[in-house]
Design a protein around this motif. Structure first.
Motif, PDB file in Angstrom:
ATOM      1  N   THR A  11      34.845   3.800   8.062  1.00 31.01           N
ATOM      2  CA  THR A  11      34.058   2.693   7.327  1.00 31.01           C
ATOM      3  C   THR A  11      32.657   3.539   6.486  1.00 31.01           C
ATOM      4  O   THR A  11      32.897   3.614   5.025  1.00 31.01           O
ATOM      5  CB  THR A  11      33.770   1.641   7.348  1.00 31.01           C
ATOM      6  N   GLN A  12      31.349   4.103   7.026  1.00 28.94           N
ATOM      7  CA  GLN A  12      30.483   4.653   6.807  1.00 28.94           C
ATOM      8  C   GLN A  12      30.747   5.865   5.827  1.00 28.94           C
ATOM      9  O   GLN A  12      30.375   6.233   4.404  1.00 28.94           O
ATOM     10  CB  GLN A  12      29.783   5.296   7.685  1.00 28.94           C
ATOM     11  N   THR A  13      31.811   7.064   6.125  1.00 28.80           N
ATOM     12  CA  THR A  13      32.331   7.996   5.484  1.00 28.80           C
ATOM     13  C   THR A  13      32.882   7.666   4.421  1.00 28.80           C
ATOM     14  O   THR A  13      32.889   8.435   3.282  1.00 28.80           O
ATOM     15  CB  THR A  13      33.414   8.765   6.303  1.00 28.80           C
ATOM     16  N   ASN A  14      33.924   6.206   4.371  1.00 30.88           N
ATOM     17  CA  ASN A  14      35.043   6.629   3.109  1.00 30.88           C
ATOM     18  C   ASN A  14      33.953   6.470   1.820  1.00 30.88           C
ATOM     19  O   ASN A  14      33.904   6.612   0.572  1.00 30.88           O
ATOM     20  CB  ASN A  14      35.605   4.943   3.301  1.00 30.88           C
ATOM     21  N   LEU A  15      33.178   5.074   2.247  1.00 29.19           N
ATOM     22  CA  LEU A  15      32.325   4.481   1.397  1.00 29.19           C
ATOM     23  C   LEU A  15      30.976   5.556   0.456  1.00 29.19           C
ATOM     24  O   LEU A  15      30.849   5.331  -0.700  1.00 29.19           O
ATOM     25  CB  LEU A  15      31.177   2.892   1.750  1.00 29.19           C
ATOM     26  N   THR A  16      30.835   6.559   1.515  1.00 26.64           N
ATOM     27  CA  THR A  16      29.193   7.399   1.388  1.00 26.64           C
ATOM     28  C   THR A  16      30.363   8.019   0.140  1.00 26.64           C
ATOM     29  O   THR A  16      29.519   8.476  -0.914  1.00 26.64           O
ATOM     30  CB  THR A  16      29.361   7.656   2.029  1.00 26.64           C
ATOM     31  N   ALA A  17      31.364   8.363   0.597  1.00 25.93           N
ATOM     32  CA  ALA A  17      32.301  10.022   0.385  1.00 25.93           C
ATOM     33  C   ALA A  17      32.564   9.217  -1.711  1.00 25.93           C
ATOM     34  O   ALA A  17      32.271   9.684  -2.548  1.00 25.93           O
ATOM     35  CB  ALA A  17      33.138  10.464   0.928  1.00 25.93           C
ATOM     36  N   LEU A  18      33.682   8.468  -1.272  1.00 26.17           N
ATOM     37  CA  LEU A  18      33.906   7.455  -2.298  1.00 26.17           C
ATOM     38  C   LEU A  18      32.914   7.233  -3.803  1.00 26.17           C
ATOM     39  O   LEU A  18      33.317   7.200  -4.373  1.00 26.17           O
ATOM     40  CB  LEU A  18      34.874   6.686  -2.319  1.00 26.17           C
TER      41      LEU A  18
ATOM     42  N   GLY B 296      22.285   5.508   4.106  1.00 26.01           N
ATOM     43  CA  GLY B 296      21.754   5.433   5.321  1.00 26.01           C
ATOM     44  C   GLY B 296      22.712   6.137   6.680  1.00 26.01           C
ATOM     45  O   GLY B 296      22.689   5.340   7.835  1.00 26.01           O
ATOM     46  N   ALA B 297      23.375   6.818   6.371  1.00 26.82           N
ATOM     47  CA  ALA B 297      24.313   7.553   7.573  1.00 26.82           C
ATOM     48  C   ALA B 297      23.229   9.206   7.787  1.00 26.82           C
ATOM     49  O   ALA B 297      24.785   9.578   8.776  1.00 26.82           O
ATOM     50  CB  ALA B 297      25.379   7.841   6.319  1.00 26.82           C
ATOM     51  N   LEU B 298      22.365   9.238   7.283  1.00 22.11           N
ATOM     52  CA  LEU B 298      21.385  10.861   8.079  1.00 22.11           C
ATOM     53  C   LEU B 298      20.743  10.409   8.857  1.00 22.11           C
ATOM     54  O   LEU B 298      20.047   9.946   9.613  1.00 22.11           O
ATOM     55  CB  LEU B 298      21.207  10.745   6.745  1.00 22.11           C
TER      56      LEU B 298
ATOM     57  N   GLY C  36      15.801  17.679  13.368  1.00 27.96           N
ATOM     58  CA  GLY C  36      16.993  16.326  12.824  1.00 27.96           C
ATOM     59  C   GLY C  36      17.807  16.307  11.957  1.00 27.96           C
ATOM     60  O   GLY C  36      17.849  17.497  11.423  1.00 27.96           O
ATOM     61  N   TYR C  37      18.846  15.311  11.534  1.00 27.81           N
ATOM     62  CA  TYR C  37      19.529  14.623  10.490  1.00 27.81           C
ATOM     63  C   TYR C  37      19.861  15.885  10.350  1.00 27.81           C
ATOM     64  O   TYR C  37      20.219  16.507   8.584  1.00 27.81           O
ATOM     65  CB  TYR C  37      17.999  14.849   9.477  1.00 27.81           C
ATOM     66  N   GLY C  38      21.096  16.673  11.160  1.00 35.86           N
ATOM     67  CA  GLY C  38      21.751  17.229  11.014  1.00 35.86           C
ATOM     68  C   GLY C  38      21.567  18.699  10.584  1.00 35.86           C
ATOM     69  O   GLY C  38      22.257  19.459  10.766  1.00 35.86           O
TER      70      GLY C  38
END
Length: 341
Positions: A60-67, A228-230, A28-30
């Protein structure tokens, strides 16, 4: 039809890949074999094997996590005022504690001189410190950055110790449109991080974030988990990007969307309608009178976005996708012909 480029499900080859592995167990988890294979395909494609690749469900999940991971608490983000993070992400970036510094857009884009102006007017200590430039390709207006424009942004970023981040929700259509002069190698040469958008290009869902700047890679998976993105069933993302990057499918689907948009845009202009911007990718912005807008709203078989008011009435948006058939284009052109004044 024509409201957006993610109304359909997914390309059949993606569904087939998911179905063929459905009963097989994996980590799991990538950490599964499918995600590892997809990451290798992407790294081979961009030719930068020092980069790291991370899969997310949405933009949106990508942007907020990365930035939020890339920045310290006092850092701000320079963005076009029409940027997705500024207008269409419900304050997700601000909720992480980072201010967005909006810059007036020019057909959805910002330029190096505008960034220099922001930096010149910055008052140290008393104002949020600009640290990252956010752009998207294609933009919210379907326009694209040229090689010259992107390298100029890279130069101003390097001169002033800023990060350059590219939102690639529609990167496929940007790189496959007729006016594009950028290669993926140019993007890798210019930006610190970007992502390949799958949600708007034939996937069920999913974005593949590529972090090129090695100084930004440390402990990044902790930030993914914290936000919460994993995804426990990360394989679902890996399988989709496997399919997209195995046989050029990512670019083939984007090319279809662009070709459909070109045909639709040409037909709309032939009917006498004016466009807000020239169509470069798969988003078409049409100026209509209020009467025409109302008439089209009364045709329930066509779905579209009201974009913004216009002195002549309104701007409405049509979007083509990887799955847009010619018959739908013909039907829309017939309907537009019926509502001409």
């Amino acid at each position: 039809m024509f409201r957006n480029d993610y109304s359909e499900g997914a390309h059949p080859s993606i569904l087939a890949k998911i179905n063929s592995t459905n009963t097989l167990q994996s980590k799991g988890y990538g950490e599964d074999q499918y995600c590892e294979s997809a990451k290798k395909l992407i790294l081979d494609h961009i030719g930068v094997h020092t980069a790291s690749v991370h899969f997310f469900v949405g933009g949106t999940q990508t942007n907020l996590t990365a930035l939020s991971a890339f920045l310290r608490p006092h850092h701000g983000i320079v963005s076009p005022d029409t940027g997705h993070i500024n207008l269409h992400e419900t304050g997700a970036i601000e909720a992480t504690g980072h201010a967005i510094i909006p810059v007036p857009n020019k057909n959805g884009k910002i330029y190096a001189d505008q960034v220099r102006s922001i930096l010149k007017n910055h008052m140290p200590v008393h104002m949020t410190k600009p640290k990252l430039i956010y752009i998207s390709n294609s933009t919210e207006y379907g326009t694209i950055y040229s090689k010259k424009e992107l390298y100029e942004l890279r130069d101003v970023a390097k001169e002033n110790d800023l990060f350059l981040y590219l939102d690639g929700a529609r990167l496929g259509v940007a790189l496959t449109c007729e006016n594009n002069d950028l290669e993926i190698t140019d993007i890798c040469d210019c930006v610190d991080a970007f992502y390949f958008g799958g949600t708007k290009n034939g996937a069920l869902f999913g974005e593949a974030l590529v972090i090129l700047n090695t100084s930004l890679q440390n402990d990044f998976k902790y930030f993914i988990k914290q936000r919460g993105a994993l995804l426990a069933k990360g394989r679902l993302l890996g399988l989709q990007f496997q399919a997209l990057f195995e046989n050029n499918l990512f670019y083939d689907l984007a090319s279809h969307a662009n070709q459909a948009a070109k045909k639709l845009s040409s037909g709309i202009k032939d009917l006498g309608f004016n466009l807000l911007t020239e169509t470069e990718t798969n988003q078409i912005f049409v100026i209509v009178s209020n009467k025409q807008h109302e008439a089209l709203l009364n045709k329930p078989e066509f779905d579209f976005e009201f974009w913004e008011p216009h002195p002549d009435g309104a701007v409405i948006r049509f979007v083509t996708s990887w799955a847009t058939p010619d018959e739908n284009i013909s039907k829309l052109l017939f309907a537009l012909n019926e509502i001409r004044d």
